[in-house]
Design a protein around this motif. Structure first.
Motif: not given
Length: 458
Positions: A1-24
């Motif tokens: 299951m992909p990691l989801t995080l509650h983003d305060t800016m968005a006000g909701e949970k969002r799937p977490f996708t780093p800009a670069d998976p090799n440097r999170v």
């Protein structure tokens, strides 16, 4: 299951996708080192340590770069130094060391980077020069201030209106400000205060500027995750966003904003200013660090947490069950396997620790009933879940000797057991029984066996 995080800016949970998976990249606001950290200060450390562990599990240990800063120049530090007669360096070095030791006692891994404010003065000056050149900051009476009217998105993270901004700005309402809510980037140093040379005179940075400069230096304009306590949303994180976004051509400071809820004592947030604090340093003298960590993670991180001793008692009892199971499996060599999927699934849902704990307990029961050919694999999975969450690091036999909120110290227990052994040898059974009863009344159980005397805390 992909990691989801509650983003305060968005006000909701969002799937977490780093800009670069090799440097999170993750940055969490750290301590101002002038005194001991209270247990409320420790909550974000433990929460974001758990996220750090989850990210390392998902992307690999080498791929995740975690920074937790140290603020080592501040009015409170200057005051503490003056009151103690010690230098600022002595104060900050001492409490930085204690902070690291105490947080390690709670199972927190050291961050990848630990930048200090005083180590980034040059970067702060360069950042202010950019903001002045772009006409979003101005100089007045030796101060450099950010003009919030020049940043139209100000208040987006915290969702506070203009009047609330002024009321909560935590900055001096001074005549040299163009707007009462403009915040200080740089202020002149008094004659008896530390200061650094700058184009605007000898001075020192404002609190908000420090984090923006440290992030830019160590990560660049934009990071994946910025974390901290709920109380930092405004004004600290709001001000960080304003100055960083303006300095970097509109690039966002963070792609995800995470905030943990307050830890409360009664109806109030735990706060040094209110005087209703329990020090992590003191708790660690009386309780196993894992029990304190379990207590801090017992509520989902965004929810408030009521702190009371009964929470520690319950947390220790829950951990006892796991250590009993592990003790029963002491002759089983754990297989190198992944944590149970049920635990991973709970943590992937915005670090849902209550569900993760429930999954752990369910799996523990399954381990206890496992056939012999499955015990190594299931023990390995249980220990892997512990490593992921920061638990089950003690030897099971040692666990039950650890303190539980004020019982006798190990040294005293072992001395009394030695006295009891001597009394038994001299056939002073009244003395032997008295020692046994005294320890029992203080929660220590003595067990005589063919291999000698053992003991555990009840």
């Amino acid at each position: 299951m992909p990691l989801t995080l509650h983003d305060t800016m968005a006000g909701e949970k969002r799937p977490f996708t780093p800009a670069d998976p090799n440097r999170v990249t993750m940055y969490v606001c750290g301590p101002t080192v002038y005194s001991y950290a209270h247990i409320g200060n420790a909550r974000p450390v433990v929460v974001f340590d758990l996220l750090y562990r989850a990210l390392r599990h998902e992307y690999g240990e080498e791929a995740v770069v975690y920074a937790r800063n140290i603020t080592d120049i501040d009015d409170k530090i200057i005051k503490a130094a003056a009151e103690s007669g010690k230098s600022i360096e002595e104060i900050t070095q001492r409490f930085s060391r204690i902070y690291r030791e105490d947080m390690a006692g709670l199972g927190a891994l050291p961050p990848t980077i630990e930048p200090t404010a005083t180590g980034h003065i040059g970067e702060m000056i360069a950042l202010m020069e950019k903001l002045i050149a772009q006409d979003v900051a101005y100089v007045a009476e030796g101060h450099v201030l950010f003009a919030i009217d020049k940043y139209t998105e100000y208040g987006t993270l915290s969702r506070v209106n203009h009047d609330e901004m002024i009321a909560g700005a935590r900055v001096e309402v001074a005549p040299y400000k163009k707007n009462a809510a403009d915040f200080v980037l740089w202020k002149p140093a008094k004659d008896d205060e530390p200061g650094w040379d700058s184009p605007w005179g000898c001075g020192r940075p404002g609190w908000h500027l420090e984090c923006s400069a440290m992030i830019e230096k160590n990560f660049g304009p934009t990071i994946d995750i910025h974390g901290g306590g709920q109380d930092l949303r405004f004004p600290h994180h709001e001000n960080e966003i304003a100055q960083s976004v303006c300095a970097h051509g509109g690039a966002p400071l963070a792609r995800y904003w995470l905030h943990n809820g307050f830890l409360r004592m009664g109806a109030d947030k735990m706060s040094k200013s209110l005087g209703n604090v329990v020090l992590a340093h003191d708790l660690l003298k009386a309780w196993p660090g894992e029990a304190i960590r379990w207590a801090l993670l017992s509520a989902q991180y965004r929810q408030p947490l009521e702190w009371k001793e009964e929470l520690l008692v319950q947390s220790k009892r829950q951990l006892d069950r796991f250590y009993r199971t592990l003790n029963e499996l002491s002759d089983v060599e754990a297989a190198p396997v992944a944590p149970p999927e049920s635990v991973l699934s709970a943590l992937s849902d915005d670090l849902n620790t209550p569900d993760a704990f429930a999954a752990l307990h369910q799996f523990r029961e399954e381990v206890g009933n496992a056939p012999d050919d499955k015990r190594a694999e299931m023990k390995g999975a249980l220990l892997a879940a512990g490593r992921l969450m920061g638990f089950f690091t003690a030897n099971p036999s040692d666990w039950f000797k650890m303190g539980t909120g004020g019982g006798p110290a190990v040294e005293e227990i072992e001395r009394l057991i030695a006295d009891r052994t001597a009394a038994r040898k001299s056939k002073d059974f009244a003395r032997s029984d008295a020692i046994r009863d005294d320890l029992a009344s203080r929660g220590v159980v003595i067990e005589d066996g063919p291999d000698g005397v053992s003991w555990r805390r009840r």
